[in-house]
Enzyme design. Structure first.
Site, PDB file in Angstrom:
ATOM      1  N   SER A   1      26.412 -34.302 -48.352  1.00 32.14           N
ATOM      2  CA  SER A   1      27.375 -33.206 -48.342  1.00 32.14           C
ATOM      3  C   SER A   1      26.691 -31.857 -48.538  1.00 32.14           C
ATOM      4  O   SER A   1      27.021 -30.874 -47.862  1.00 32.14           O
ATOM      5  CB  SER A   1      28.430 -33.429 -49.425  1.00 32.14           C
ATOM      6  OG  SER A   1      29.145 -34.619 -49.194  1.00 32.14           O
TER       7      SER A   1
ATOM      8  N   ARG B   1      39.889 -39.677 -35.079  1.00 33.96           N
ATOM      9  CA  ARG B   1      39.996 -38.914 -36.326  1.00 33.96           C
ATOM     10  C   ARG B   1      40.936 -37.726 -36.173  1.00 33.96           C
ATOM     11  O   ARG B   1      40.986 -37.088 -35.111  1.00 33.96           O
ATOM     12  CB  ARG B   1      38.611 -38.431 -36.771  1.00 33.96           C
ATOM     13  CG  ARG B   1      37.746 -39.556 -37.320  1.00 33.96           C
ATOM     14  CD  ARG B   1      36.540 -39.024 -38.050  1.00 33.96           C
ATOM     15  NE  ARG B   1      35.984 -40.044 -38.936  1.00 33.96           N
ATOM     16  CZ  ARG B   1      35.024 -39.817 -39.818  1.00 33.96           C
ATOM     17  NH1 ARG B   1      34.524 -38.608 -39.934  1.00 33.96           N
ATOM     18  NH2 ARG B   1      34.563 -40.773 -40.586  1.00 33.96           N
TER      19      ARG B   1
ATOM     20  N   SER C   1      41.981 -34.735 -44.700  1.00 31.76           N
ATOM     21  CA  SER C   1      40.568 -34.565 -45.056  1.00 31.76           C
ATOM     22  C   SER C   1      40.325 -33.153 -45.555  1.00 31.76           C
ATOM     23  O   SER C   1      40.763 -32.175 -44.932  1.00 31.76           O
ATOM     24  CB  SER C   1      39.667 -34.834 -43.842  1.00 31.76           C
ATOM     25  OG  SER C   1      38.316 -34.515 -44.137  1.00 31.76           O
TER      26      SER C   1
ATOM     27  N   GLN D   1      37.597 -31.769 -45.295  1.00 31.86           N
ATOM     28  CA  GLN D   1      36.685 -31.163 -44.320  1.00 31.86           C
ATOM     29  C   GLN D   1      37.409 -30.209 -43.380  1.00 31.86           C
ATOM     30  O   GLN D   1      36.794 -29.297 -42.823  1.00 31.86           O
ATOM     31  CB  GLN D   1      35.970 -32.249 -43.520  1.00 31.86           C
ATOM     32  CG  GLN D   1      34.969 -33.052 -44.320  1.00 31.86           C
ATOM     33  CD  GLN D   1      34.362 -34.188 -43.512  1.00 31.86           C
ATOM     34  OE1 GLN D   1      34.854 -34.554 -42.441  1.00 31.86           O
ATOM     35  NE2 GLN D   1      33.282 -34.762 -44.018  1.00 31.86           N
TER      36      GLN D   1
ATOM     37  N   GLU E   1      35.556 -42.108 -51.469  1.00 34.33           N
ATOM     38  CA  GLU E   1      34.379 -42.736 -50.872  1.00 34.33           C
ATOM     39  C   GLU E   1      33.794 -43.824 -51.788  1.00 34.33           C
ATOM     40  O   GLU E   1      33.040 -44.681 -51.346  1.00 34.33           O
ATOM     41  CB  GLU E   1      33.309 -41.695 -50.548  1.00 34.33           C
ATOM     42  CG  GLU E   1      33.639 -40.885 -49.300  1.00 34.33           C
ATOM     43  CD  GLU E   1      32.453 -40.064 -48.836  1.00 34.33           C
ATOM     44  OE1 GLU E   1      31.698 -39.586 -49.711  1.00 34.33           O
ATOM     45  OE2 GLU E   1      32.291 -39.891 -47.620  1.00 34.33           O
TER      46      GLU E   1
ATOM     47  N   HIS F   1      38.996 -43.075 -41.694  1.00 34.22           N
ATOM     48  CA  HIS F   1      37.547 -42.854 -41.788  1.00 34.22           C
ATOM     49  C   HIS F   1      36.838 -43.607 -40.671  1.00 34.22           C
ATOM     50  O   HIS F   1      37.434 -43.925 -39.643  1.00 34.22           O
ATOM     51  CB  HIS F   1      37.046 -43.266 -43.176  1.00 34.22           C
ATOM     52  CG  HIS F   1      37.162 -42.172 -44.182  1.00 34.22           C
ATOM     53  ND1 HIS F   1      36.116 -41.721 -44.942  1.00 34.22           N
ATOM     54  CD2 HIS F   1      38.226 -41.413 -44.534  1.00 34.22           C
ATOM     55  CE1 HIS F   1      36.512 -40.748 -45.732  1.00 34.22           C
ATOM     56  NE2 HIS F   1      37.794 -40.546 -45.510  1.00 34.22           N
TER      57      HIS F   1
ATOM     58  N   LYS G   1      23.582 -44.250 -41.364  1.00 30.57           N
ATOM     59  CA  LYS G   1      24.466 -43.087 -41.224  1.00 30.57           C
ATOM     60  C   LYS G   1      24.242 -42.091 -42.348  1.00 30.57           C
ATOM     61  O   LYS G   1      24.233 -40.879 -42.122  1.00 30.57           O
ATOM     62  CB  LYS G   1      25.920 -43.544 -41.199  1.00 30.57           C
ATOM     63  CG  LYS G   1      26.932 -42.423 -40.984  1.00 30.57           C
ATOM     64  CD  LYS G   1      28.335 -42.979 -40.915  1.00 30.57           C
ATOM     65  CE  LYS G   1      29.339 -41.930 -40.455  1.00 30.57           C
ATOM     66  NZ  LYS G   1      29.499 -40.821 -41.402  1.00 30.57           N
TER      67      LYS G   1
END
Length: 413
Positions: free
Chosen positions: A8, A104, A148, A150, A293, A320, A390
């Site tokens: 992050s 997504r 999210s 984000q 998470e 996700h 990932k």
């Protein structure tokens, strides 16, 4: 053990470095699939990003432009952080990625960008194209970011370069992973941005230039979860070197509190964070809205606990890399656990488990969960461990070195 850098923090430092005046460096960044896709996306738009040195990455901002194509892979951070940046480019930037990324939620971000003055071609799934003209008007926008955090972070990171900055208002159910939004705000301030987050669900970013700087990337604390779980399951001791102090921008304190409730004994020492276990894992009731998470590893611990668990506040995990809630129900049930899904989480009642193949669905967090269960149950086999690249390519080596000292994962076993 010593963990690689935070995904992050690495992702945010890359974006901020690309939009800053002057060069930026990232010390101890995470080199993984997601962060390499972020670096490649910024390069495609014209930024100079050198990742030759694993321990010190260098960014030199240049005028952003197109035409360009950005592969987001399965990285939600690339998918949501770079389209606002593309609005500042001169030319068209097209985004596409893995099949999982095409499902997504993006509509809130696309709607916000259009309201702020960007021209975006988008139907209901990728690919999408941002037709940049070198500037974005900015202004006020309301967005539902309940899918999210984000979606908000992507707007905030680019906002100092917008003509009028941006005022983002969230309207809807609570924003998940709020600590990551706080990380975005703190890193923006560290780069010189004027940002006000004093009102709940409102973020105001003033227009202005960011400053290039040296970023020291902390170890990935959420990525420590499966390794700390080793101590709980085995009754052993794990020391994570370089654990940051309580002022960390990551939600490390919450992780340690959850592990403590499940039977761990964490202590911060000069050597690092020391986690001790007793070999007995306790059930847990917890709201994971801010740290969802962690759900796969906590669910794995719950499956070998001495009492039932209820993990909730994680409905957004269905969108996700895979539907993590459904995958955990299926995977843990096949192992013999009694697992049921409720409206926003899981109820897990431990039962004797058996060895079998655990389907990771190409999801790194599910692979971590299967590895944790494998500490307590013979014959657990992961159908894919390469998916851990990932966010942590070194996972197989780190795990095997910790468990048996070999450094070899033994195929998928």
């Amino acid at each position: 053990m010593r963990l690689p850098g935070s995904k992050s923090m690495t992702a945010r430092a890359l974006v901020l470095g690309a939009l800053s005046l002057g060069a930026s460096t990232l010390r101890s960044p995470l080199r993984a699939r997601d962060t390499e896709l972020m670096a490649a996306g910024l390069r495609a738009m014209g930024c100079h990003v050198s990742t030759v040195d694993d321990n010190l990455w260098l960014l030199r901002p240049r005028p952003l432009g197109g035409p360009a194509r950005v592969d987001v892979g399965a990285a939600g951070s690339v998918l949501r952080f770079l389209p606002p940046v593309a609005g500042l480019a001169d030319g068209a930037v097209t985004f596409d990625g893995d099949e999982r990324s095409r499902g997504r939620p993006m509509a809130p971000l696309i709607g916000a960008l259009r309201s702020l003055g960007a021209r975006v071609d988008y139907g209901t799934r990728l690919p999408l194209t941002v037709h940049g003209i070198g500037r974005v008007a900015g202004g006020a926008v309301t967005i539902d970011a309940s899918a999210s955090s984000q979606l908000v972070s992507g707007l905030l990171l680019a906002a100092p370069e917008f003509d009028r900055g941006v005022t983002v208002r969230h309207s809807g159910p609570p924003v998940p992973r709020a600590p990551h939004l706080r990380m975005t705000v703190q890193m923006l301030r560290a780069a010189g941005a004027g940002i006000d987050d004093s009102r709940p669900d409102v973020w105001v970013v003033e227009p202005g230039r960011l400053n290039g700087r040296a970023w020291d990337i902390e170890p990935d604390l959420l990525g420590a979860a499966p390794f700390l779980a080793v101590a709980l399951v085995t009754g052993g001791t794990v020391t994570v070197a370089g654990w940051p102090p309580r002022s960390s921008v990551q939600p490390g304190g919450r992780l340690l509190d959850l592990m403590r409730q499940m039977g761990g004994a964490p202590t911060l020492t000069r050597q690092g964070l020391v986690m001790r276990g007793t070999g007995t894992v306790h059930g847990l009731t917890a709201d994971l809205t801010d740290v969802a998470e962690l759900a796969p590893v906590l669910a794995a611990l719950a499956a070998v606990a001495d009492s039932p668990s209820h993990l909730h506040g994680m409905a957004h995990l269905s969108a996700h890399e895979t539907d993590r809630i459904a995958a955990l129900v299926t995977g843990l049930t096949q192992l013999g656990a009694d697992v049921t899904k409720d409206h926003d989480g899981l109820r897990i009642r431990p039962r004797p488990l058996r060895g079998t193949t655990f389907a990771t669905h190409g999801d790194h967090r599910l692979a971590h969960a299967a590895a944790v269960v494998g500490l307590a149950v013979d014959g657990i086999r992961l159908d894919d461990v390469t998916c851990t690249a990932k966010t942590l390519p070194e996972f197989p080596r780190l795990w095997s070195t910790m468990v048996d000292g070999t450094g070899a994962f033994g195929g998928q076993d």
